[in-house]
Design a protein around this motif. Sequence first.
Motif, mmCIF file in Angstrom:
data_model
loop_
_atom_site.group_PDB
_atom_site.id
_atom_site.type_symbol
_atom_site.label_atom_id
_atom_site.label_comp_id
_atom_site.label_asym_id
_atom_site.label_seq_id
_atom_site.Cartn_x
_atom_site.Cartn_y
_atom_site.Cartn_z
ATOM 1 N N SER A 77 0.847 -1.470 0.022
ATOM 2 C CA SER A 77 -0.023 0.000 -0.214
ATOM 3 C C SER A 77 0.954 1.434 -0.037
ATOM 4 C CB SER A 77 -0.889 -0.016 1.228
ATOM 5 O OG SER A 77 -0.295 0.134 2.674
ATOM 6 N N MET A 78 2.187 1.203 0.330
ATOM 7 C CA MET A 78 2.974 2.350 0.318
ATOM 8 C C MET A 78 3.955 2.456 -0.900
ATOM 9 S SD MET A 78 2.399 4.617 2.638
ATOM 10 C CE MET A 78 0.507 4.226 2.744
ATOM 11 N N GLN A 79 4.248 1.275 -1.520
ATOM 12 C CA GLN A 79 5.115 1.047 -2.604
ATOM 13 C C GLN A 79 4.298 1.780 -3.981
ATOM 14 O OE1 GLN A 79 6.966 -2.826 -3.234
ATOM 15 N NE2 GLN A 79 7.952 -2.490 -1.130
ATOM 16 N N ASN A 115 10.884 5.465 -1.872
ATOM 17 C CA ASN A 115 11.548 4.322 -2.214
ATOM 18 C C ASN A 115 12.275 3.330 -0.964
ATOM 19 O OD1 ASN A 115 10.816 4.879 -4.949
ATOM 20 N ND2 ASN A 115 12.794 6.294 -5.057
ATOM 21 N N ILE A 116 13.127 4.445 -0.262
ATOM 22 C CA ILE A 116 13.953 3.488 0.870
ATOM 23 C C ILE A 116 12.978 3.207 1.831
ATOM 24 C CG2 ILE A 116 15.687 4.167 2.463
ATOM 25 C CD1 ILE A 116 16.698 6.413 0.556
ATOM 26 N N GLY A 117 12.234 4.208 2.294
ATOM 27 C CA GLY A 117 11.235 3.699 3.526
ATOM 28 C C GLY A 117 10.420 2.789 3.335
ATOM 29 N N THR A 118 10.114 2.345 1.894
ATOM 30 C CA THR A 118 8.870 1.199 1.446
ATOM 31 C C THR A 118 9.760 -0.033 1.214
ATOM 32 O OG1 THR A 118 8.960 2.024 -0.731
ATOM 33 C CG2 THR A 118 7.321 2.935 0.817
ATOM 34 N N ALA A 119 11.066 -0.044 1.170
ATOM 35 C CA ALA A 119 11.717 -1.242 0.727
ATOM 36 C C ALA A 119 11.286 -1.626 -0.569
ATOM 37 C CB ALA A 119 11.624 -2.217 1.690
ATOM 38 N N CYS A 159 -0.877 14.495 5.050
ATOM 39 C CA CYS A 159 -1.166 13.911 3.905
ATOM 40 C C CYS A 159 -0.779 12.140 4.364
ATOM 41 C CB CYS A 159 -0.612 13.982 2.475
ATOM 42 S SG CYS A 159 1.069 13.650 2.540
ATOM 43 N N THR A 160 -1.783 11.341 3.498
ATOM 44 C CA THR A 160 -1.867 9.978 3.902
ATOM 45 C C THR A 160 -0.447 9.229 3.738
ATOM 46 O OG1 THR A 160 -4.061 9.785 3.128
ATOM 47 C CG2 THR A 160 -2.660 7.586 3.670
ATOM 48 N N ALA A 161 0.277 9.649 2.631
ATOM 49 C CA ALA A 161 1.415 8.660 2.646
ATOM 50 C C ALA A 161 2.574 9.099 3.706
ATOM 51 C CB ALA A 161 2.181 9.301 1.246
#
Length: 313
Positions: free
Chosen positions: A36-38, A44-48, A237-239
Amino acid sequence: MAQKVIVVAGPTASGKTSLSIELAKRLNGEIVSADSMQIYRGMNIGTAKATIEEQAQVPHHMLDVAEPDEDYSVARYVEEASRCCDDILSRGKIPVITGGTGLYIDSLLSGRNFASKQETDEGLRQELMDEYDEIGGEAMLAKLREVDPERAAKLAAGDMRRIVRALEIYTLTGITITEHDRRTKALPKAYDAAYLVLSFKDRAELYRRIDMRVDAMISQGLFEEVENLALNLPEGCTAMQAIGYKEPAAALRGEISREEAAEAIKLSTRHYAKRQLTWFRRNPDAHWINWDAEPDFEAGLNDALDYIASFWK
């Protein structure tokens, strides 16, 4: 008959990316991300997220399909990911659905028919929101209880969004969300999945790997990534509420130290991993691959291939 796909699921830091790429290479597959985050560009980094090098090995889909300030829903995911899967299948290849967002995965497999745009009326929604503000959540929940007691029993008075949405759909269609969901569950599923779940025999080892991953993300520039995003995104914001983003954002605002942010990311990620495991354990058909302290990817790959071969018979 539902077409067959492969799912590689599991908690954060369980090795999904590596195994799914190898499976896709071996089985003429393409990756369909279920994270749901990628979906967000620039995260990029924080979502692996799979690296450029990893993405070059096999085609990847459902990465970078939305801006971080967009309000992205599971309904939109199912619509877009279904198109990806159907296109892959039409070309004689196999979708390898990969990720840790169980709701996305299961909704995609079931072909869940979410309320359509025809069941949306912005004017009515605003009226209901205004009414919620005027009479309060308890009164609005009571109003929902009159028409849909099952859904009302699952909601708290403070959950304005879901209460309003339930009343909106009922007002427009005469059908409750409970009945809508019941009808959806009765429909044939969209895809038949060889459902793999990765984890570790020792939960402590999973947590240790999560801690190591967070340290690696920070060394790769996680705080800088968050800072760049924060320059162009509205606060709240959601992200930016995602694990791995809200904590560095708080540090950048001077509310906590970077060390405190790092520890907060690790703790929140461990809690999230526990919730992920709870979700995947609900699936009685899942085939689990539980790693030892050091994952044996060759053995895991062979195990996965044997399971998929038996599933395909």
